[in-house]
Design an enzyme around this catalytic site. Structure first.
Site, PDB file in Angstrom:
ATOM      1  N   ARG A   1      -4.308 -14.495  -1.029  1.00  0.00           N
ATOM      2  CA  ARG A   1      -3.472 -14.492   0.087  1.00  0.00           C
ATOM      3  C   ARG A   1      -4.204 -14.677   1.432  1.00  0.00           C
ATOM      4  O   ARG A   1      -5.029 -13.948   1.568  1.00  0.00           O
ATOM      5  CB  ARG A   1      -3.131 -12.861   0.057  1.00  0.00           C
ATOM      6  CG  ARG A   1      -1.685 -12.469   0.836  1.00  0.00           C
ATOM      7  CD  ARG A   1      -1.328 -11.186   0.612  1.00  0.00           C
ATOM      8  NE  ARG A   1       0.026 -11.243   0.712  1.00  0.00           N
ATOM      9  CZ  ARG A   1       0.774 -10.421   1.356  1.00  0.00           C
ATOM     10  NH1 ARG A   1      -0.085  -9.239   1.871  1.00  0.00           N
ATOM     11  NH2 ARG A   1       2.124 -10.231   1.757  1.00  0.00           N
TER      12      ARG A   1
ATOM     13  N   THR B   1       0.900  -1.277  -0.016  1.00  0.00           N
ATOM     14  CA  THR B   1       0.120   0.045  -0.104  1.00  0.00           C
ATOM     15  C   THR B   1       0.965   1.442  -0.044  1.00  0.00           C
ATOM     16  O   THR B   1       1.720   1.262   0.901  1.00  0.00           O
ATOM     17  CB  THR B   1      -1.005  -0.171   1.336  1.00  0.00           C
ATOM     18  OG1 THR B   1      -1.847  -1.379   1.185  1.00  0.00           O
ATOM     19  CG2 THR B   1      -1.754   1.316   1.359  1.00  0.00           C
TER      20      THR B   1
ATOM     21  N   GLY C   1       8.459  -7.630   0.457  1.00  0.00           N
ATOM     22  CA  GLY C   1       7.506  -6.344   0.369  1.00  0.00           C
ATOM     23  C   GLY C   1       8.608  -5.305   0.559  1.00  0.00           C
ATOM     24  O   GLY C   1       8.898  -4.741  -0.586  1.00  0.00           O
TER      25      GLY C   1
ATOM     26  N   ASN D   1      -4.515  -5.615  12.645  1.00  0.00           N
ATOM     27  CA  ASN D   1      -5.821  -5.193  12.689  1.00  0.00           C
ATOM     28  C   ASN D   1      -6.880  -5.851  13.586  1.00  0.00           C
ATOM     29  O   ASN D   1      -8.028  -6.144  13.410  1.00  0.00           O
ATOM     30  CB  ASN D   1      -6.466  -5.102  11.162  1.00  0.00           C
ATOM     31  CG  ASN D   1      -5.889  -4.277  10.069  1.00  0.00           C
ATOM     32  OD1 ASN D   1      -5.651  -2.993  10.722  1.00  0.00           O
ATOM     33  ND2 ASN D   1      -5.823  -4.516   8.911  1.00  0.00           N
TER      34      ASN D   1
ATOM     35  N   GLN E   1      -4.252  -7.199  -7.055  1.00  0.00           N
ATOM     36  CA  GLN E   1      -4.913  -7.730  -5.731  1.00  0.00           C
ATOM     37  C   GLN E   1      -6.159  -7.091  -5.256  1.00  0.00           C
ATOM     38  O   GLN E   1      -6.298  -5.794  -5.338  1.00  0.00           O
ATOM     39  CB  GLN E   1      -3.975  -7.368  -4.468  1.00  0.00           C
ATOM     40  CG  GLN E   1      -4.358  -8.322  -3.256  1.00  0.00           C
ATOM     41  CD  GLN E   1      -3.742  -7.856  -1.807  1.00  0.00           C
ATOM     42  OE1 GLN E   1      -3.616  -6.757  -1.404  1.00  0.00           O
ATOM     43  NE2 GLN E   1      -3.195  -8.712  -1.077  1.00  0.00           N
TER      44      GLN E   1
ATOM     45  N   HIS F   1      -7.505 -10.838  -1.874  1.00  0.00           N
ATOM     46  CA  HIS F   1      -6.813 -10.594  -0.475  1.00  0.00           C
ATOM     47  C   HIS F   1      -7.958 -10.803   0.738  1.00  0.00           C
ATOM     48  O   HIS F   1      -9.064 -10.441   0.833  1.00  0.00           O
ATOM     49  CB  HIS F   1      -6.904  -9.180  -0.398  1.00  0.00           C
ATOM     50  CG  HIS F   1      -5.963  -8.439   0.684  1.00  0.00           C
ATOM     51  ND1 HIS F   1      -5.623  -9.279   1.732  1.00  0.00           N
ATOM     52  CD2 HIS F   1      -5.384  -7.282   1.052  1.00  0.00           C
ATOM     53  CE1 HIS F   1      -4.802  -8.805   2.649  1.00  0.00           C
ATOM     54  NE2 HIS F   1      -4.820  -7.373   2.146  1.00  0.00           N
TER      55      HIS F   1
ATOM     56  N   ASN G   1      -4.660 -10.429   6.691  1.00  0.00           N
ATOM     57  CA  ASN G   1      -4.359  -9.029   7.310  1.00  0.00           C
ATOM     58  C   ASN G   1      -5.442  -8.443   7.716  1.00  0.00           C
ATOM     59  O   ASN G   1      -5.453  -7.104   8.053  1.00  0.00           O
ATOM     60  CB  ASN G   1      -3.496  -8.209   6.362  1.00  0.00           C
ATOM     61  CG  ASN G   1      -2.140  -8.853   6.265  1.00  0.00           C
ATOM     62  OD1 ASN G   1      -1.955  -9.726   6.580  1.00  0.00           O
ATOM     63  ND2 ASN G   1      -1.485  -8.329   5.189  1.00  0.00           N
TER      64      ASN G   1
ATOM     65  N   TYR H   1      -8.721  -7.907   6.915  1.00  0.00           N
ATOM     66  CA  TYR H   1      -9.777  -7.181   5.916  1.00  0.00           C
ATOM     67  C   TYR H   1     -10.912  -8.070   5.687  1.00  0.00           C
ATOM     68  O   TYR H   1     -10.982  -9.215   6.480  1.00  0.00           O
ATOM     69  CB  TYR H   1      -8.965  -6.727   4.570  1.00  0.00           C
ATOM     70  CG  TYR H   1      -7.925  -5.786   5.107  1.00  0.00           C
ATOM     71  CD1 TYR H   1      -8.130  -4.415   5.514  1.00  0.00           C
ATOM     72  CD2 TYR H   1      -6.491  -6.120   4.805  1.00  0.00           C
ATOM     73  CE1 TYR H   1      -7.208  -3.630   5.912  1.00  0.00           C
ATOM     74  CE2 TYR H   1      -5.421  -5.223   4.981  1.00  0.00           C
ATOM     75  CZ  TYR H   1      -5.650  -4.099   5.571  1.00  0.00           C
ATOM     76  OH  TYR H   1      -4.887  -3.154   6.121  1.00  0.00           O
TER      77      TYR H   1
HETATM   78  C1  PHB Z   1      -1.360  -1.295   5.407  1.00  0.00           C
HETATM   79  O1  PHB Z   1      -2.088  -0.285   4.628  1.00  0.00           O
HETATM   80  O2  PHB Z   1      -0.800  -1.266   6.336  1.00  0.00           O
HETATM   81  C2  PHB Z   1      -1.790  -2.738   4.542  1.00  0.00           C
HETATM   82  C3  PHB Z   1      -2.460  -2.740   3.794  1.00  0.00           C
HETATM   83  C4  PHB Z   1      -2.750  -4.072   3.211  1.00  0.00           C
HETATM   84  C5  PHB Z   1      -2.296  -4.974   3.986  1.00  0.00           C
HETATM   85  C6  PHB Z   1      -1.439  -4.879   4.774  1.00  0.00           C
HETATM   86  C7  PHB Z   1      -1.365  -3.570   5.439  1.00  0.00           C
HETATM   87  O3  PHB Z   1      -2.705  -6.566   3.466  1.00  0.00           O
END
Ligand code: PHB
Length: 362
Positions: A229, A27, A316, A237, A101, A177, A180, A182
């Protein structure tokens, strides 16, 4: 070090990739406003990183409701599709491949980022800890609104339409996605999913939405151009899960019917504990490729491939500051340090101005 495994070819789905280093989704919050539209600077950034075997784009909102951060790009308007075309062309000009993604943030949003300033949606009314990155600065997360059962087909439809749009934008495939913290992860894990309907409770029910989304997206692309993913042990989060091994073993076995290209597994993210999870048995249960992710170095990636713990490794942060990361790893050249102050938002600084080995030597 001799990176024999890292620099050997391998197929991913039906794509022949020249080596095993993949650019992870990152991001960067630099789309054009208004409209969250990818632009020429974004195209330059991705083009610079096209020596990765595959680029997975930054997380991209599938709908206005799916947005959770200021300045992230979308894939739901004509202008966004046209913007992404510049990026897919730039990457293809370099003979590389790029997957988009697909992202719906669920509760990790803020009413100021939502259409008509409504509350973000989630499986259940449980607030994520911390603050949202909004156009008015950092603001506390709010309690989300629990999705009605009648709204679930529309969520699946948002993913399907975004998959269609990604095809129009010229991508080689898409990554769903489901990691993480979401939306899809919020449905999977029992810390965030307290529903009493067919989308909550048992593992089968919590996996239902993800599997419906995978079904819809593979109908658009074919399984060989779709990856997913996941972050089985992730706590980012405010996530938690009582029995991750049972949940993810079930999910992966169910995914096999779709003949997906890959699972992309976040094995560690920040300080999430991983000791209790057996990633190798997850890999053995799955019939596609396994992309490992999580603070890998060239050396540890080589070990992972050599030990048959992964097929590819996604990097990353090292790709933020090293546009030519594969070349640097291969030559054991030093890596540029990354500047966290320029990770999210801003301009070319900390984005397209990191030197490659070639530009640094002239
Ligand atoms: C973030 O913006 O911190 C972020 C976004 C997507 C992810 C993980 C972190 O999968």
């Amino acid at each position: 070090m001799n990176f024999e495994f890292l620099f050997s070819e391998k197929t991913l789905g039906d794509l022949n990739l020249p080596h095993r280093i993949i650019m992870a989704p990152l991001t960067r919050c630099r789309s054009s406003q208004p409209g969250d539209i990818p632009n020429d600077l974004n195209a330059e950034y991705y083009k610079q990183r096209a020596s990765s075997a595959l680029i997975i784009t930054e997380a991209t909102q599938i709908s206005p409701q799916g947005k959770g951060y200021a300045f992230t790009p979308g894939i739901h308007s004509k202008e966004q599709i046209q913007g992404w075309q510049k990026i897919t062309h730039a990457v293809h000009d370099e003979n590389s491949h790029i997957f988009m993604q697909l992202w719906h943030v669920g509760r990790v949003s803020h009413s100021s980022l939502q259409p008509e300033n409504v509350l973000p949606v989630a499986p259940s009314e449980i607030t994520v800890e911390g603050q949202a990155f909004t156009y008015e600065g950092m603001l506390d997360f709010e309690m989300p609104r629990a999705l009605e059962l009648s709204e679930m087909p529309d969520i699946v439809e948002q993913y399907r339409q975004a998959a269609v749009n990604a095809k129009q934008a010229g991508f080689d495939g898409v990554e769903i996605h489901a990691a993480n913290g979401y939306l899809l992860d919020q449905f999977l894990k029992d810390g965030t999913n307290k529903r009493n309907d067919i989308y909550g409770g048992s593992i089968e029910n919590r996996a239902r939405l993800v599997l419906e989304v995978v079904q819809a997206v593979t109908e658009v692309w074919g399984g060989h151009r779709v990856g997913i993913r996941i972050s089985p042990t992730g706590t980012f989060n405010s996530m938690s899960e009582t029995n991750p091994q049972a949940l993810y073993n079930y999910l992966v076995e169910k995914l096999n019917q779709f003949n997906l290209s890959y699972i992309h597994v976040v094995e560690r993210f920040g300080d999430a504990a991983t000791e209790d999870f057996d990633f190798t048995s997850l890999r053995k249960l799955f019939n596609g490729a396994y992309i490992a992710n999580g603070s890998y170095t060239g050396e540890s990636a080589e070990q992972s491939l050599k030990n048959d713990c992964s097929d590819f490794v996604a990097f990353g942060v090292p790709f933020i500051s090293n546009p030519d990361l594969p070349e640097r790893i291969e030559q054991s050249a030093p890596l540029n340090p990354a500047d966290p102050d320029t990770f999210y938002g801003g301009d070319a600084k900390g984005y397209t101005d990191y030197p490659s080995l070639i530009s640094a030597s002239v």
